[in-house]
Scaffold this motif. Structure first.
Motif, PDB file in Angstrom:
ATOM      1  N   GLY A 248      45.709  49.721  16.001  1.00  0.00           N
ATOM      2  CA  GLY A 248      45.415  48.312  15.793  1.00  0.00           C
ATOM      3  C   GLY A 248      46.623  47.439  16.078  1.00  0.00           C
ATOM      4  O   GLY A 248      46.516  46.368  16.701  1.00  0.00           O
ATOM      5  N   ILE A 249      47.807  47.879  15.648  1.00  0.00           N
ATOM      6  CA  ILE A 249      49.032  47.121  15.908  1.00  0.00           C
ATOM      7  C   ILE A 249      49.336  47.109  17.399  1.00  0.00           C
ATOM      8  O   ILE A 249      49.783  46.099  17.954  1.00  0.00           O
ATOM      9  CB  ILE A 249      50.209  47.708  15.115  1.00  0.00           C
ATOM     10  CG1 ILE A 249      49.924  47.627  13.605  1.00  0.00           C
ATOM     11  CG2 ILE A 249      51.496  46.963  15.448  1.00  0.00           C
ATOM     12  CD1 ILE A 249      49.644  46.236  13.087  1.00  0.00           C
ATOM     13  N   ALA A 253      49.758  43.822  19.701  1.00  0.00           N
ATOM     14  CA  ALA A 253      50.945  43.583  20.525  1.00  0.00           C
ATOM     15  C   ALA A 253      50.563  43.256  21.961  1.00  0.00           C
ATOM     16  O   ALA A 253      51.152  42.361  22.591  1.00  0.00           O
ATOM     17  CB  ALA A 253      51.861  44.803  20.476  1.00  0.00           C
ATOM     18  N   VAL A 254      49.589  43.968  22.489  1.00  0.00           N
ATOM     19  CA  VAL A 254      49.143  43.689  23.856  1.00  0.00           C
ATOM     20  C   VAL A 254      48.524  42.294  23.931  1.00  0.00           C
ATOM     21  O   VAL A 254      48.731  41.558  24.905  1.00  0.00           O
ATOM     22  CB  VAL A 254      48.158  44.771  24.342  1.00  0.00           C
ATOM     23  CG1 VAL A 254      47.537  44.375  25.680  1.00  0.00           C
ATOM     24  CG2 VAL A 254      48.869  46.110  24.470  1.00  0.00           C
ATOM     25  N   THR A 327      54.538  47.501  21.305  1.00  0.00           N
ATOM     26  CA  THR A 327      55.308  46.515  20.544  1.00  0.00           C
ATOM     27  C   THR A 327      56.661  46.225  21.188  1.00  0.00           C
ATOM     28  O   THR A 327      57.125  45.083  21.194  1.00  0.00           O
ATOM     29  CB  THR A 327      55.486  46.965  19.086  1.00  0.00           C
ATOM     30  OG1 THR A 327      56.151  48.230  19.039  1.00  0.00           O
ATOM     31  CG2 THR A 327      54.146  47.084  18.386  1.00  0.00           C
ATOM     32  N   ASP A 328      57.299  47.257  21.754  1.00  0.00           N
ATOM     33  CA  ASP A 328      58.524  46.998  22.507  1.00  0.00           C
ATOM     34  C   ASP A 328      58.227  46.132  23.728  1.00  0.00           C
ATOM     35  O   ASP A 328      59.010  45.246  24.085  1.00  0.00           O
ATOM     36  CB  ASP A 328      59.178  48.312  22.950  1.00  0.00           C
ATOM     37  CG  ASP A 328      59.976  48.984  21.833  1.00  0.00           C
ATOM     38  OD1 ASP A 328      60.103  48.379  20.739  1.00  0.00           O
ATOM     39  OD2 ASP A 328      60.473  50.111  22.054  1.00  0.00           O
ATOM     40  N   THR A 329      57.095  46.375  24.374  1.00  0.00           N
ATOM     41  CA  THR A 329      56.693  45.560  25.518  1.00  0.00           C
ATOM     42  C   THR A 329      56.444  44.116  25.091  1.00  0.00           C
ATOM     43  O   THR A 329      56.863  43.172  25.774  1.00  0.00           O
ATOM     44  CB  THR A 329      55.436  46.147  26.175  1.00  0.00           C
ATOM     45  OG1 THR A 329      55.736  47.438  26.705  1.00  0.00           O
ATOM     46  CG2 THR A 329      54.932  45.249  27.300  1.00  0.00           C
ATOM     47  N   ALA A 330      55.768  43.932  23.973  1.00  0.00           N
ATOM     48  CA  ALA A 330      55.494  42.573  23.498  1.00  0.00           C
ATOM     49  C   ALA A 330      56.786  41.815  23.228  1.00  0.00           C
ATOM     50  O   ALA A 330      56.899  40.619  23.549  1.00  0.00           O
ATOM     51  CB  ALA A 330      54.634  42.623  22.242  1.00  0.00           C
ATOM     52  N   MET A 331      57.774  42.491  22.648  1.00  0.00           N
ATOM     53  CA  MET A 331      59.049  41.819  22.384  1.00  0.00           C
ATOM     54  C   MET A 331      59.730  41.408  23.684  1.00  0.00           C
ATOM     55  O   MET A 331      60.243  40.299  23.818  1.00  0.00           O
ATOM     56  CB  MET A 331      59.954  42.756  21.578  1.00  0.00           C
ATOM     57  CG  MET A 331      61.184  42.100  20.977  1.00  0.00           C
ATOM     58  SD  MET A 331      60.807  40.981  19.598  1.00  0.00           S
ATOM     59  CE  MET A 331      61.102  39.381  20.328  1.00  0.00           C
ATOM     60  N   ARG A 332      59.702  42.297  24.659  1.00  0.00           N
ATOM     61  CA  ARG A 332      60.347  42.002  25.942  1.00  0.00           C
ATOM     62  C   ARG A 332      59.599  40.899  26.706  1.00  0.00           C
ATOM     63  O   ARG A 332      60.210  39.969  27.251  1.00  0.00           O
ATOM     64  CB  ARG A 332      60.419  43.266  26.793  1.00  0.00           C
ATOM     65  CG  ARG A 332      61.132  43.074  28.124  1.00  0.00           C
ATOM     66  CD  ARG A 332      61.276  44.389  28.876  1.00  0.00           C
ATOM     67  NE  ARG A 332      59.980  44.976  29.229  1.00  0.00           N
ATOM     68  CZ  ARG A 332      59.445  46.021  28.622  1.00  0.00           C
ATOM     69  NH1 ARG A 332      60.060  46.611  27.605  1.00  0.00           N
ATOM     70  NH2 ARG A 332      58.269  46.498  29.012  1.00  0.00           N
ATOM     71  N   LEU A 362      55.876  43.134  14.873  1.00  0.00           N
ATOM     72  CA  LEU A 362      55.045  44.248  15.301  1.00  0.00           C
ATOM     73  C   LEU A 362      55.864  45.510  15.559  1.00  0.00           C
ATOM     74  O   LEU A 362      55.318  46.618  15.554  1.00  0.00           O
ATOM     75  CB  LEU A 362      54.252  43.850  16.550  1.00  0.00           C
ATOM     76  CG  LEU A 362      53.303  42.662  16.349  1.00  0.00           C
ATOM     77  CD1 LEU A 362      52.662  42.268  17.674  1.00  0.00           C
ATOM     78  CD2 LEU A 362      52.233  42.987  15.313  1.00  0.00           C
ATOM     79  N   GLN A 363      57.162  45.352  15.778  1.00  0.00           N
ATOM     80  CA  GLN A 363      58.039  46.513  15.920  1.00  0.00           C
ATOM     81  C   GLN A 363      58.401  47.133  14.567  1.00  0.00           C
ATOM     82  O   GLN A 363      59.022  48.185  14.514  1.00  0.00           O
ATOM     83  CB  GLN A 363      59.331  46.113  16.637  1.00  0.00           C
ATOM     84  CG  GLN A 363      59.138  45.686  18.085  1.00  0.00           C
ATOM     85  CD  GLN A 363      60.454  45.268  18.723  1.00  0.00           C
ATOM     86  OE1 GLN A 363      61.109  44.341  18.260  1.00  0.00           O
ATOM     87  NE2 GLN A 363      60.837  45.960  19.776  1.00  0.00           N
ATOM     88  N   ILE A 364      57.999  46.460  13.481  1.00  0.00           N
ATOM     89  CA  ILE A 364      58.389  46.874  12.127  1.00  0.00           C
ATOM     90  C   ILE A 364      57.205  47.400  11.321  1.00  0.00           C
ATOM     91  O   ILE A 364      57.310  48.439  10.650  1.00  0.00           O
ATOM     92  CB  ILE A 364      59.050  45.693  11.391  1.00  0.00           C
ATOM     93  CG1 ILE A 364      60.319  45.245  12.142  1.00  0.00           C
ATOM     94  CG2 ILE A 364      59.363  46.046   9.939  1.00  0.00           C
ATOM     95  CD1 ILE A 364      60.919  43.957  11.634  1.00  0.00           C
ATOM     96  N   VAL A 365      56.068  46.706  11.370  1.00  0.00           N
ATOM     97  CA  VAL A 365      54.940  47.058  10.495  1.00  0.00           C
ATOM     98  C   VAL A 365      54.294  48.374  10.900  1.00  0.00           C
ATOM     99  O   VAL A 365      54.409  48.828  12.031  1.00  0.00           O
ATOM    100  CB  VAL A 365      53.878  45.936  10.489  1.00  0.00           C
ATOM    101  CG1 VAL A 365      54.441  44.660   9.912  1.00  0.00           C
ATOM    102  CG2 VAL A 365      53.348  45.687  11.902  1.00  0.00           C
TER     103      VAL A 365
END
Length: 387
Positions: A248-249, A253-254, A327-332, A362-365
């Motif tokens: 789900g997370i 993120a996507v 989530t790493d992609t979303a941050m970048r 999202l990188q944390i939860v």
């Protein structure tokens, strides 16, 4: 922006169109304002429940949608792309329903699930504690046996919907403190139970519309019939739920990354410098190409993990991979979107800066990305040893 999807049935296509319609007309127009004001959109969850979108992966016998995770997650992505507080809220609520749906008795399912899946009762998932976030087996919240069930004492931290939920899926220690995960049990606790109180919401860098708070239990009475699963089975319940929750997370993120990409592409076509659209310059064009490739790769990875889940195959490691990559992609991607928009991207007049602030959580939860790497690494080691 609507993106072409391959869906398994015409019903799934209709559900996705319904989700897009609600997201476009009911969520997107108010997201920025409500985030600025920190207003919790409880009515949005009621609407999603009434529309049949709040219980998609659960059985129709109890008010669910009987949909595969492949479909459910794409609905979550669409919601998160318009307003992460709602997309993530649906993911957390789905997580809170899992213990009763998967481990509850027939009576528990019949009595509890219809209101949970129909949007009448919104849930929260109470696992993390201040000193045992990633190490769930070290929790200190305790449920002591009493004449009619249990009495719970302790506190849970970083609870999404804390103080706004109608019930809590609670994990508490019923065994000795040195029994580790074997001494943990799961409970369904209505929010209006005596002795249950939420602290003021945390002041977060993003997602102000989604309350995150500590929830305290002070001699809170929980009837025996509200224990979900066997005594001592709670950690297994929690970890099984988290495998699905991580998907789900990943979908959330996507959704955020796609929204940021769409914003950056649109801006790059209208913003002109030196007589040309900035998107025509190679430096921007290549950046957008990398962003789009990352978003699509993350989407395909979470869908592949979902299909494994739907097929009844082990998917925990794949869920960890999907959560990590997405989530790493979303941050970048959100960081790059702000860069594409330049000074405008750094202002709150446009949503790019909000996407960037939201992506970080999202990188944390549901297990930090360092935990996801541990899960993947351990699986690699087991596979090597077995071979």
């Amino acid at each position: 922006m609507a993106h072409e999807r391959i869906l398994p049935t015409s019903e799934a296509r209709d559900l996705l169109e319904l989700a897009r319609g609600i997201a476009d007309t009911e969520l997107a127009p108010r997201a920025a304002r409500d985030e600025e004001q920190g207003a919790f959109p409880r009515d949005a969850f009621a609407l999603l429940g009434a529309s049949g979108l709040l219980g998609l992966p659960y059985p129709a016998d109890y008010g669910g949608g009987d949909q595969p995770y492949e479909v459910y997650l794409q609905v979550v992505e669409e919601l998160a792309a318009r307003w992460l507080a709602v997309g993530l809220g649906v993911s957390v609520h789905t997580l809170s329903c899992f213990p009763v749906a998967a481990y509850g008795t027939e009576r528990q399912r019949a009595e509890l699930l219809p209101d949970m899946l129909g949007g009448e009762r919104l849930g929260a998932y109470c696992l993390s504690e201040a000193q045992s976030g990633s190490d769930a087996a070290a929790m200190r919240t305790r449920a002591r046996a009493a004449e009619d069930g249990y009495v719970v004492d302790g506190a849970k931290s970083w609870i999404t919907h804390g103080g706004a939920a109608d019930y809590y899926a609670l994990f508490a220690r019923t065994g000795e403190s040195d029994s580790g995960g074997r001494g943990i049990s799961c409970f369904h606790v209505p929010a209006d139970t005596a002795g249950v109180q939420a602290d003021a919401p945390e002041r977060k860098m993003g997602m102000a519309s989604s309350p995150t708070a500590a929830v305290r239990f002070d001699r809170a009475p929980v009837p025996a019939e509200h224990r979900v699963g066997e005594e001592g089975q709670g950690l297994a319940v929690a970890l099984a739920a988290l495998d699905s929750g991580r998907l789900g997370i990943a979908a959330c993120a996507v959704g955020v990354a796609q929204a940021a990409l769409d914003e950056a592409v649109a801006y790059s076509r209208t913003r002109r410098q030196f007589g040309s659209a900035v998107g025509d310059f190679q430096g921007i064009s290549f950046m957008l190409a990398d962003m789009a490739t990352g978003v699509q790769a993350a989407r395909e990875l979470y869908l592949a993990a979902a299909r494994r889940r739907d097929a009844g195959l082990a998917f925990g490691t794949q869920a960890a991979m999907a959560k990590l990559l997405a989530t790493d992609t979303a941050m970048r991607v959100t960081t790059d979107a702000v860069q594409v928009l330049g000074g405008s991207g750094y202002t709150r007049d446009l949503p790019a800066e909000r996407y960037m602030r939201e992506a970080k959580v999202l990188q944390i939860v549901e297990g930090t990305n360092q935990i996801q790497r541990m899960v993947i690494g351990r699986d690699l080691a087991r596979s090597a040893d077995a071979g």
